[in-house]
Design a protein around this motif. Structure first.
Motif, PDB file in Angstrom:
ATOM      1  N   HIS A  78      67.902  11.349  80.460  1.00  0.00           N
ATOM      2  CA  HIS A  78      68.692  10.797  81.562  1.00  0.00           C
ATOM      3  C   HIS A  78      69.249  11.876  82.473  1.00  0.00           C
ATOM      4  O   HIS A  78      70.406  11.832  82.879  1.00  0.00           O
ATOM      5  CB  HIS A  78      69.814   9.908  81.004  1.00  0.00           C
ATOM      6  N   GLY A  79      68.423  12.861  82.781  1.00  0.00           N
ATOM      7  CA  GLY A  79      68.794  13.857  83.774  1.00  0.00           C
ATOM      8  C   GLY A  79      69.351  15.147  83.213  1.00  0.00           C
ATOM      9  O   GLY A  79      69.859  15.224  82.107  1.00  0.00           O
ATOM     10  N   LYS A  80      69.238  16.132  84.059  1.00  0.00           N
ATOM     11  CA  LYS A  80      69.739  17.481  83.774  1.00  0.00           C
ATOM     12  C   LYS A  80      71.250  17.501  83.959  1.00  0.00           C
ATOM     13  O   LYS A  80      71.795  16.716  84.731  1.00  0.00           O
ATOM     14  CB  LYS A  80      69.062  18.431  84.764  1.00  0.00           C
ATOM     15  N   ASN A  97      70.941  15.152  79.388  1.00  0.00           N
ATOM     16  CA  ASN A  97      71.556  13.915  78.908  1.00  0.00           C
ATOM     17  C   ASN A  97      70.479  13.076  78.220  1.00  0.00           C
ATOM     18  O   ASN A  97      69.377  12.924  78.756  1.00  0.00           O
ATOM     19  CB  ASN A  97      72.115  13.107  80.087  1.00  0.00           C
ATOM     20  N   LEU A  98      70.818  12.522  77.044  1.00  0.00           N
ATOM     21  CA  LEU A  98      69.853  11.741  76.270  1.00  0.00           C
ATOM     22  C   LEU A  98      70.484  10.477  75.712  1.00  0.00           C
ATOM     23  O   LEU A  98      71.696  10.428  75.482  1.00  0.00           O
ATOM     24  CB  LEU A  98      69.314  12.559  75.092  1.00  0.00           C
ATOM     25  N   GLY A 102      70.845   4.075  69.680  1.00  0.00           N
ATOM     26  CA  GLY A 102      72.156   3.524  69.978  1.00  0.00           C
ATOM     27  C   GLY A 102      73.199   4.563  70.350  1.00  0.00           C
ATOM     28  O   GLY A 102      74.375   4.245  70.477  1.00  0.00           O
ATOM     29  N   LEU A 103      72.768   5.811  70.528  1.00  0.00           N
ATOM     30  CA  LEU A 103      73.688   6.908  70.841  1.00  0.00           C
ATOM     31  C   LEU A 103      73.441   7.448  72.243  1.00  0.00           C
ATOM     32  O   LEU A 103      72.309   7.469  72.718  1.00  0.00           O
ATOM     33  CB  LEU A 103      73.513   8.061  69.843  1.00  0.00           C
ATOM     34  N   CYS A 104      74.506   7.921  72.865  1.00  0.00           N
ATOM     35  CA  CYS A 104      74.435   8.647  74.130  1.00  0.00           C
ATOM     36  C   CYS A 104      74.993  10.033  73.849  1.00  0.00           C
ATOM     37  O   CYS A 104      76.105  10.158  73.325  1.00  0.00           O
ATOM     38  CB  CYS A 104      75.278   7.926  75.180  1.00  0.00           C
ATOM     39  N   SER A 116      63.406  13.098  82.719  1.00  0.00           N
ATOM     40  CA  SER A 116      63.393  11.640  82.681  1.00  0.00           C
ATOM     41  C   SER A 116      62.219  11.171  81.837  1.00  0.00           C
ATOM     42  O   SER A 116      61.305  11.934  81.538  1.00  0.00           O
ATOM     43  CB  SER A 116      63.306  11.054  84.090  1.00  0.00           C
ATOM     44  N   GLY A 117      62.285   9.913  81.451  1.00  0.00           N
ATOM     45  CA  GLY A 117      61.218   9.322  80.658  1.00  0.00           C
ATOM     46  C   GLY A 117      61.556   9.265  79.186  1.00  0.00           C
ATOM     47  O   GLY A 117      62.646   9.653  78.762  1.00  0.00           O
ATOM     48  N   SER A 118      60.594   8.785  78.409  1.00  0.00           N
ATOM     49  CA  SER A 118      60.756   8.642  76.961  1.00  0.00           C
ATOM     50  C   SER A 118      60.068   9.779  76.233  1.00  0.00           C
ATOM     51  O   SER A 118      59.019  10.252  76.669  1.00  0.00           O
ATOM     52  CB  SER A 118      60.154   7.318  76.492  1.00  0.00           C
ATOM     53  N   VAL A 119      60.674  10.182  75.117  1.00  0.00           N
ATOM     54  CA  VAL A 119      60.133  11.269  74.298  1.00  0.00           C
ATOM     55  C   VAL A 119      60.215  10.832  72.839  1.00  0.00           C
ATOM     56  O   VAL A 119      61.213  10.245  72.413  1.00  0.00           O
ATOM     57  CB  VAL A 119      60.944  12.574  74.502  1.00  0.00           C
TER      58      VAL A 119
END
Length: 156
Positions: A78-80, A97-98, A102-104, A116-119
Motif C-alpha cells: 500500500h505504497g512507499k 505500508n502493507l 487482518g493486519l496493517c 502496490s499489488g499482491s505479494v
C-alpha cells in the motif's frame, strides 16, 4: 502461517482458546527466526523501549545492510513511506505500508522493489537500507510498526 493459540483463563469457566491467526514468517535474509535486536549504544529493539523523551513504537527485527527483505505472509502493498524528515538520515529514509492476515503494518528502512499489488509469503519485497551509514555500531534491523501503533510482538 503457523497457527498461534492463546490461552485466556476465565475464573470458574476453565480455559478459552482463541486463534490469533497471524504469525510473521521470516522477514530478512539470514534471519530465519526473526531474531529481535537487543540493546546496543543506540537503544533497545523491543516495543516500548525508551527513546529519550518518547517510547519505541515498533519491534526491530535484525537484518544486515543490503539483505533481501521478504513478505512475512501473503500481503498487499500500500505504497512507499518516508520515515524521517531529517535530511541527515536520507540513506535509510524509506519503507513500505502493507496489509495481510487482518493486519496493517509498516516496514521501515527497506527500499521496496515495488509499492502496490499482491505479494505471496516469502517473495522479495525490498532491500535493507545501509543503517550503519546513519547509526554506526547499531544492530541493523527492519523496524516493524503496526498502523495503530500497537505492540507487534505477539505476531512474532
Amino acid at each position: 502461517p503457523r497457527l498461534k493459540i492463546s490461552f485466556y483463563f476465565l475464573s470458574d469457566f476453565g480455559v478459552l482458546w482463541v486463534c490469533d491467526g497471524a504469525t510473521f514468517g521470516p522477514l530478512c535474509e539470514g534471519n530465519p527466526f526473526n531474531s529481535v535486536r537487543g540493546s546496543d549504544r543506540w537503544g533497545s529493539g523491543h516495543y516500548g523501549a525508551s527513546r529519550g523523551g518518547r517510547l519505541h513504537k515498533g519491534l526491530d527485527v535484525k537484518c544486515q545492510d543490503g539483505s533481501a527483505v521478504y513478505a512475512p505472509f501473503d500481503v498487499t502493498l500500500h505504497g512507499k513511506l518516508t520515515v524521517y524528515t531529517d535530511r541527515n538520515k536520507e540513506a535509510i529514509n524509506e519503507g513500505i505500508n502493507l496489509k495481510g492476515q487482518g493486519l496493517c503494518f509498516k516496514l521501515f528502512y527497506v527500499r521496496p522493489t515495488r509499492t502496490s499489488g499482491s505479494v505471496r509469503k516469502g517473495e522479495r519485497i525490498g532491500t535493507m537500507l545501509p543503517m550503519q551509514s546513519v547509526y554506526p555500531g547499531i544492530t541493523s534491523h527492519v523496524h516493524v510498526q503496526m498502523c495503530d501503533q500497537s505492540d507487534p510482538t505477539p505476531y512474532f
